[in-house]
Scaffold this motif. Sequence first.
Motif, short mmCIF file in Angstrom:
data_model
loop_
_atom_site.label_atom_id
_atom_site.label_comp_id
_atom_site.label_asym_id
_atom_site.label_seq_id
_atom_site.Cartn_x
_atom_site.Cartn_y
_atom_site.Cartn_z
N VAL A 15 56.78 6.74 -36.23
CA VAL A 15 57.21 6.43 -34.87
C VAL A 15 57.09 7.72 -34.07
N PHE A 16 56.59 7.60 -32.83
CA PHE A 16 56.44 8.80 -32.00
C PHE A 16 56.70 8.48 -30.54
N ASP A 17 57.03 9.50 -29.78
CA ASP A 17 57.19 9.35 -28.33
C ASP A 17 56.31 10.33 -27.57
N GLU A 18 55.49 11.08 -28.29
CA GLU A 18 54.47 11.94 -27.71
C GLU A 18 53.17 11.71 -28.47
N TRP A 19 52.05 11.78 -27.76
CA TRP A 19 50.77 11.55 -28.39
C TRP A 19 50.54 12.55 -29.52
N PRO A 20 50.19 12.07 -30.71
CA PRO A 20 49.78 12.99 -31.77
C PRO A 20 48.52 13.76 -31.32
N ASP A 21 48.29 14.91 -31.90
CA ASP A 21 47.18 15.78 -31.48
C ASP A 21 45.84 15.05 -31.49
N ALA A 22 45.56 14.27 -32.53
CA ALA A 22 44.26 13.59 -32.62
C ALA A 22 44.09 12.58 -31.49
N VAL A 23 45.16 11.89 -31.13
CA VAL A 23 45.10 10.90 -30.04
C VAL A 23 44.97 11.62 -28.70
N ARG A 24 45.71 12.67 -28.53
CA ARG A 24 45.63 13.44 -27.28
C ARG A 24 44.21 13.96 -27.08
N LEU A 26 41.51 12.57 -28.24
CA LEU A 26 40.68 11.41 -27.95
C LEU A 26 40.75 11.03 -26.48
N PHE A 27 41.93 11.14 -25.88
CA PHE A 27 42.16 10.73 -24.50
C PHE A 27 42.20 11.90 -23.52
N ASP A 28 41.59 13.03 -23.87
CA ASP A 28 41.67 14.21 -23.00
C ASP A 28 40.60 14.23 -21.90
N GLY A 29 39.74 13.23 -21.86
CA GLY A 29 38.73 13.14 -20.81
C GLY A 29 37.52 14.04 -21.02
N SER A 30 37.43 14.71 -22.14
CA SER A 30 36.30 15.61 -22.38
C SER A 30 35.35 15.02 -23.41
N SER A 31 34.15 15.54 -23.45
CA SER A 31 33.14 15.18 -24.46
C SER A 31 32.98 13.67 -24.62
N LEU A 32 32.89 12.97 -23.52
CA LEU A 32 32.83 11.51 -23.56
C LEU A 32 31.65 11.00 -24.38
N ALA A 33 30.51 11.69 -24.33
CA ALA A 33 29.32 11.23 -25.07
C ALA A 33 29.58 11.20 -26.57
N THR A 34 30.42 12.08 -27.08
CA THR A 34 30.70 12.10 -28.51
C THR A 34 31.74 11.06 -28.92
N LYS A 35 32.36 10.43 -27.94
CA LYS A 35 33.42 9.46 -28.21
C LYS A 35 33.00 8.03 -27.89
N PRO A 64 47.08 12.78 -19.30
CA PRO A 64 47.26 14.07 -18.64
C PRO A 64 48.31 14.96 -19.30
N ASP A 65 49.17 14.35 -20.11
CA ASP A 65 50.19 15.12 -20.82
C ASP A 65 50.56 14.37 -22.09
N SER A 66 51.58 14.84 -22.78
CA SER A 66 51.89 14.32 -24.12
C SER A 66 52.58 12.96 -24.14
N ARG A 67 53.00 12.44 -22.99
CA ARG A 67 53.74 11.18 -22.97
C ARG A 67 53.17 10.14 -22.01
N THR A 68 52.04 10.46 -21.39
CA THR A 68 51.52 9.62 -20.32
C THR A 68 50.08 9.19 -20.62
N LEU A 69 49.70 8.03 -20.11
CA LEU A 69 48.33 7.56 -20.21
C LEU A 69 47.94 6.93 -18.88
N CYS A 70 46.85 7.41 -18.30
CA CYS A 70 46.30 6.82 -17.09
C CYS A 70 45.18 5.87 -17.49
N ILE A 71 45.11 4.75 -16.79
CA ILE A 71 44.19 3.67 -17.15
C ILE A 71 43.41 3.25 -15.91
N ALA A 72 42.12 3.04 -16.07
CA ALA A 72 41.27 2.50 -14.99
C ALA A 72 40.84 1.09 -15.39
#
Length: 174
Positions: A15-24, A26-35, A64-72
């Motif tokens: 159980v977690f309330d902050e994104w684990p490092d691997a998930v963060r 994944l969702f950091d907005g960088s290197s999209l071509a590799t994902k 954008p941070d350890s507890r938030t997710l922005c969605i389009a």
Amino acid sequence: MSDSPAPERPLEQNVFDEWPDAVRALFDGSSLATKTGFTASLLSVDTNGHVRTSLLSVGELYAPDSRTLCIALWPHARAARALAQSGRAALSFVCDEAFYQVQLLVAPLAGVAGDDTGLVYLIGSIDTAESQSVRYARLTSGITFELEDEGRVVLDRWKRQIEHLKQAAAAANR
């Protein structure tokens, strides 16, 4: 009565309330071509009680941070309407050999200047979240996809979408 030890629990739940490092990462907005190929399932419930699913890529998700997710989301998506009404969603995906399910509290996020995509932007905060894995099997993927002929066009669109999400998230935190 047996003297043998109790069997190990094959299911590991975290159980977690902050994104684990691997998930963060994944969702950091960088290197999209590799994902490319990664897919998350966003579940919402509409006013009729019907579950709505939107399949999202890394080009539509930004943490954008350890507890938030922005969605389009596309504005005509049933999930966009359902989220506007309920403010709640569940995001499911596979990452780092585990299955994740994250309950999100979701609110609208203002668009940004110069954004002509027509996308609806949402910001979600982790309500409850857990990951699950088992010792006897490794999850290697969830729902996946391959970009077809217009892959470069899609990647370019994702980059613009992520930039808009970053700008909208930054504006929301001011």
